[in-house]
Design an enzyme around this catalytic site. Structure first.
Site, mmCIF file in Angstrom:
data_model
loop_
_atom_site.group_PDB
_atom_site.id
_atom_site.type_symbol
_atom_site.label_atom_id
_atom_site.label_comp_id
_atom_site.label_asym_id
_atom_site.label_seq_id
_atom_site.Cartn_x
_atom_site.Cartn_y
_atom_site.Cartn_z
ATOM 1 N N GLY A 1 12.030 6.860 -40.880
ATOM 2 C CA GLY A 1 12.646 6.175 -42.195
ATOM 3 C C GLY A 1 14.156 5.550 -42.013
ATOM 4 O O GLY A 1 14.141 5.959 -41.176
ATOM 5 N N GLY A 2 14.291 5.792 -43.328
ATOM 6 C CA GLY A 2 16.101 6.254 -42.940
ATOM 7 C C GLY A 2 16.938 7.331 -42.243
ATOM 8 O O GLY A 2 17.785 7.130 -41.614
ATOM 9 N N GLY B 1 32.108 -18.688 -18.007
ATOM 10 C CA GLY B 1 32.253 -17.934 -18.551
ATOM 11 C C GLY B 1 32.384 -16.897 -18.647
ATOM 12 O O GLY B 1 33.056 -15.827 -18.415
ATOM 13 N N ALA B 2 31.360 -16.061 -18.007
ATOM 14 C CA ALA B 2 31.322 -14.978 -17.159
ATOM 15 C C ALA B 2 32.158 -14.439 -16.268
ATOM 16 O O ALA B 2 32.589 -13.004 -16.570
ATOM 17 C CB ALA B 2 29.730 -14.627 -16.131
HETATM 18 C C1 HXC Z 1 8.011 17.986 -47.081
HETATM 19 C C2 HXC Z 1 7.120 18.089 -45.469
HETATM 20 C C3 HXC Z 1 7.611 16.678 -45.108
HETATM 21 C C4 HXC Z 1 8.132 16.244 -45.864
HETATM 22 C C5 HXC Z 1 6.655 16.998 -43.243
HETATM 23 N N1 HXC Z 1 6.714 18.405 -44.375
HETATM 24 N N2 HXC Z 1 6.933 15.990 -43.413
HETATM 25 N N3 HXC Z 1 7.837 18.446 -46.617
HETATM 26 N N4 HXC Z 1 9.193 16.860 -47.494
HETATM 27 N N5 HXC Z 1 9.048 14.292 -45.788
HETATM 28 C C6 HXC Z 1 5.919 19.174 -44.561
HETATM 29 C C7 HXC Z 1 4.300 19.505 -44.558
HETATM 30 O O1 HXC Z 1 3.965 19.132 -45.648
HETATM 31 C C8 HXC Z 1 3.833 20.279 -43.891
HETATM 32 O O2 HXC Z 1 4.120 21.905 -44.399
HETATM 33 C C9 HXC Z 1 4.721 20.728 -42.826
HETATM 34 O O3 HXC Z 1 6.139 19.815 -43.192
HETATM 35 C C10 HXC Z 1 4.494 20.227 -41.582
HETATM 36 O O4 HXC Z 1 3.985 18.678 -41.772
HETATM 37 P P1 HXC Z 1 2.144 18.140 -40.659
HETATM 38 O O5 HXC Z 1 2.203 17.221 -41.592
HETATM 39 O O6 HXC Z 1 1.498 19.482 -40.675
HETATM 40 O O7 HXC Z 1 2.675 18.308 -39.477
HETATM 41 P P2 HXC Z 1 2.329 17.040 -38.284
HETATM 42 O O8 HXC Z 1 1.166 16.928 -38.404
HETATM 43 O O9 HXC Z 1 3.055 17.380 -37.175
HETATM 44 O O10 HXC Z 1 2.791 15.481 -38.936
HETATM 45 C C11 HXC Z 1 4.264 15.114 -38.867
HETATM 46 C C12 HXC Z 1 4.594 14.288 -39.886
HETATM 47 C C13 HXC Z 1 4.220 14.411 -41.051
HETATM 48 C C14 HXC Z 1 4.301 13.038 -38.908
HETATM 49 C C15 HXC Z 1 6.636 14.429 -39.848
HETATM 50 O O11 HXC Z 1 4.259 15.436 -42.175
HETATM 51 C C16 HXC Z 1 4.520 12.921 -42.209
HETATM 52 O O12 HXC Z 1 4.092 12.280 -41.813
HETATM 53 N N6 HXC Z 1 4.878 13.051 -43.366
HETATM 54 C C17 HXC Z 1 5.930 12.846 -44.263
HETATM 55 C C18 HXC Z 1 7.050 11.384 -43.779
HETATM 56 C C19 HXC Z 1 8.012 10.540 -44.730
HETATM 57 O O13 HXC Z 1 6.885 10.086 -45.037
HETATM 58 N N7 HXC Z 1 9.211 10.943 -44.427
HETATM 59 C C20 HXC Z 1 9.659 9.960 -45.938
HETATM 60 C C21 HXC Z 1 10.419 9.315 -44.973
HETATM 61 S S1 HXC Z 1 10.699 8.169 -45.772
HETATM 62 P P3 HXC Z 1 2.878 22.753 -44.026
HETATM 63 O O14 HXC Z 1 3.532 23.988 -45.788
HETATM 64 O O15 HXC Z 1 2.071 22.990 -43.349
HETATM 65 O O16 HXC Z 1 3.757 23.837 -43.114
HETATM 66 C C22 HXC Z 1 12.405 9.085 -46.202
HETATM 67 C C23 HXC Z 1 13.998 8.245 -46.341
HETATM 68 C C24 HXC Z 1 15.244 8.946 -46.149
HETATM 69 O O17 HXC Z 1 13.203 10.012 -45.234
HETATM 70 C C25 HXC Z 1 16.223 7.750 -46.351
HETATM 71 C C26 HXC Z 1 17.527 8.005 -45.803
HETATM 72 C C27 HXC Z 1 17.850 6.539 -46.376
#
Ligand code: HXC
Length: 514
Positions: free
Chosen positions: A169-170, A404-405
């Site tokens: 994401g961001g 030019g290079a």
């Molecule tokens: C809160 C999160 C989290 C998140 C993971 N966890 N991502 N908690 N917010 N964004 C937590 C899970 O609930 C879990 O908690 C622990 O972290 C580990 O995650 P798992 O899924 O068990 O691990 P894994 O299988 O290795 O997968 C990792 C992952 C997946 C690929 C990162 O967790 C995932 O897809 N997370 C969401 C990613 C996402 O969409 N993020 C938002 C992006 S948008 P427990 O308690 O079970 O340990 C963004 C916007 C930013 O970031 C903008 C800025 C401008």
């Protein structure tokens, strides 16, 4: 009842546990280190001072009040690397997936501010699920606070981003705003939208590794500058990179002690250029022979291989090297290579690292693909980057410097300080074959033997222009040198230029063709 000191000690201990043993085991099972282990390997022993160890989030959304961990998923502080001060943050994937929200972001912001105020590099060890979903918009605000500081710090202090897990994401934009991105094969990935979203929107089936793994970003996108097989290698890579760059933009490039040898001549340089000027050779052989032994540290080595960039040392002095690579696409300049080199040149200039250019370039890559994707704008970036660079700049033309290079590749005309050419240099508007075809078109077409006439005219043009002497007679080349003397000449010239002080015209900022 526990004493106050015992309470403190308990809290400190608890903070060290991160998200708990189970999650740490899971992290290790993936071949990944924890945030604290990474810091341990990165910094000089016992030098780490943690800041904000007892910070917690203040959210009660979605049961978060029952999931409080000291540190809030990021370990921050300062320490030293080979005795030099650095600031570091390491996201802890074992705590809420290293996700970033209000308190987590505030901790990163705090050390970035300290780094700016005290003029030292910031190293980010990223391993995070992105914005903490439960905390909502404060997570986005936290990211923006970091992006803003990344931008303010750009060109003031070096910023290095290690990607050691997911970065989606961001969240990718903080690393993208920093100077160097490093990734680990098979365990780190970066993308704006993950494979699931890609599938939904475009119906493309692609794995995370293919979409945004280290290899992809090293070869296809050029987003990552350096990739490593494992985390320890990456951590050593950070230390090595830092050894070439200063603490901040006011600081000098590092200089190691160097013991001069009786002769700095390098005979091997005499035999690298092939007899036939259309035959390729490896420009890295020229670099290795010229710079201090084993000092070349290549950046973006698998991306736009027609140009080579990297740090090196010459008589102990840190320099940035930019070199056309005749082994790939004959060393031609195209969109990717122009971007790659321009960014490197700007980094070196921002941080007072002198530039050495090896030039063997037949021109810009022709074709609709290049034109439609704006080779004009992108080639201009490199021209702009060299033109505005005020660090000492030296060019060595080993062979072709066409069209030019020739101008773009750190020519005298755009502010290079010293321009050397080897006797094999060919400095001309274009290659003799193409030139003869254009300017003697009529003569060739009416000749009894057009092929023979063409060759005759090609030789005529080559004799007149395919050498360095026309340019030398006009002072565009300061000296034509034998290859074996290159290193000696460069040592002297960089020494001569070490107090160079040039100021650009006063302006708010330039408008590089982005
Ligand atoms: C809160 C999160 C989290 C998140 C993971 N966890 N991502 N908690 N917010 N964004 C937590 C899970 O609930 C879990 O908690 C622990 O972290 C580990 O995650 P798992 O899924 O068990 O691990 P894994 O299988 O290795 O997968 C990792 C992952 C997946 C690929 C990162 O967790 C995932 O897809 N997370 C969401 C990613 C996402 O969409 N993020 C938002 C992006 S948008 P427990 O308690 O079970 O340990 C963004 C916007 C930013 O970031 C903008 C800025 C401008």
């Amino acid at each position: 009842m526990k004493s106050k000191s015992e309470i403190l000690s308990d809290k400190r201990e608890q903070a060290l546990e991160g998200g708990g043993e189970k999650r740490i085991e899971k992290q290790h099972a993936k071949g990944k280190l924890t945030a604290r282990e990474r810091i341990h390997f990165l910094l000089d022993e016992t030098s780490f001072e943690e800041i904000g160890r007892l910070v917690t989030h203040r959210s009660t959304n979605f049961g978060l009040d029952k999931q409080k961990f000291y540190g809030d998923g990021v370990v921050t502080g300062y320490g030293t690397i080979n005795g030099r001060l650095v600031y570091v943050f390491a996201q802890d994937f074992t705590v809420l997936g290293g996700s970033l929200a209000e308190a987590h972001a505030e901790k990163i912001v705090k050390i970035m501010d300290l780094a700016m105020d005290n003029g030292a590099p910031v190293i980010g060890l990223n391993d995070s699920g992105g914005a903490r979903i439960q905390e909502g918009v404060v997570s986005l605000a936290g990211y923006a606070d970091i992006f803003y500081r990344n931008t303010l710090a750009s060109g003031v202090i070096p910023q290095i981003s290690a990607i050691l897990g997911p970065c989606a994401g961001g969240a990718v934009y903080s690393p993208a705003l920093t100077d160097f991105i490093m990734m680990v094969e098979q365990s780190s990935y970066m993308f704006i939208t993950g494979p699931n979203v890609v599938k939904t929107v475009t119906h493309e089936n692609i794995t995370a590794e293919e979409l945004g793994g280290a290899k992809t970003h090293a070869t296809k996108s050029g987003v990552t500058h350096l990739t490593y097989d494992n985390e320890i290698e990456l951590i050593n890579g950070i230390k090595k990179l830092l050894s070439y760059i200063p603490q901040n933009c006011e600081d000098e490039a590092p200089m190691l002690d160097y013991e001069f040898q009786e002769s700095e001549k390098r005979e091997a340089l005499e035999t690298i250029i092939p007899e036939n000027s259309n035959q390729p050779y490896d420009i890295k052989d020229v670099i290795y022979e010229t710079v201090d032994k084993d000092s070349f540290y290549e950046i973006q080595k698998d991306f736009a291989e027609n140009i080579v960039v990297g740090f090196a040392r010459i008589a102990g002095r840190s320099i940035g090297v930019v070199a056309n690579q005749p082994l790939f696409l004959a060393g031609v300049l195209d969109i990717k290579s122009s971007n790659k080199a321009a960014r490197f040149v700007r980094f070196c200039d921002a941080f007072n690292i002198p530039l050495l250019v090896f030039e063997d370039v037949p021109g810009f890559l022709p074709g609709s693909e290049q034109e439609w994707n704006a080779i004009i704008t992108n080639g201009a970036k490199l021209l702009y980057a060299f033109s505005e660079a005020t660090v000492p700049r030296i060019t060595v033309i080993t062979r072709k410097a066409y069209g030019g290079a020739y101008d773009v590749m750190n020519s005298k005309h755009i502010g290079a300080d010293m321009n050397f050419a080897w006797p094999t240099a060919e400095i001309a508007v274009m290659g003799a074959k193409g030139a003869a075809e254009i300017i003697f078109k009529k003569e060739i077409s009416v000749a009894d033997n057009p092929q023979q006439k063409w060759e005759e005219k090609e030789n005529e043009y080559a004799e007149l222009f395919a050498d360095p002497y026309n340019a030398a007679s006009r002072g565009y080349i300061d000296e034509v040198i034998n290859p074996r003397d290159t290193r000696e000449k460069l040592i002297r010239a960089f020494k001569m230029l070490e107090n160079k002080a040039v100021k650009l015209p006063k302006k708010k900022h330039g408008n590089i063709p982005l």
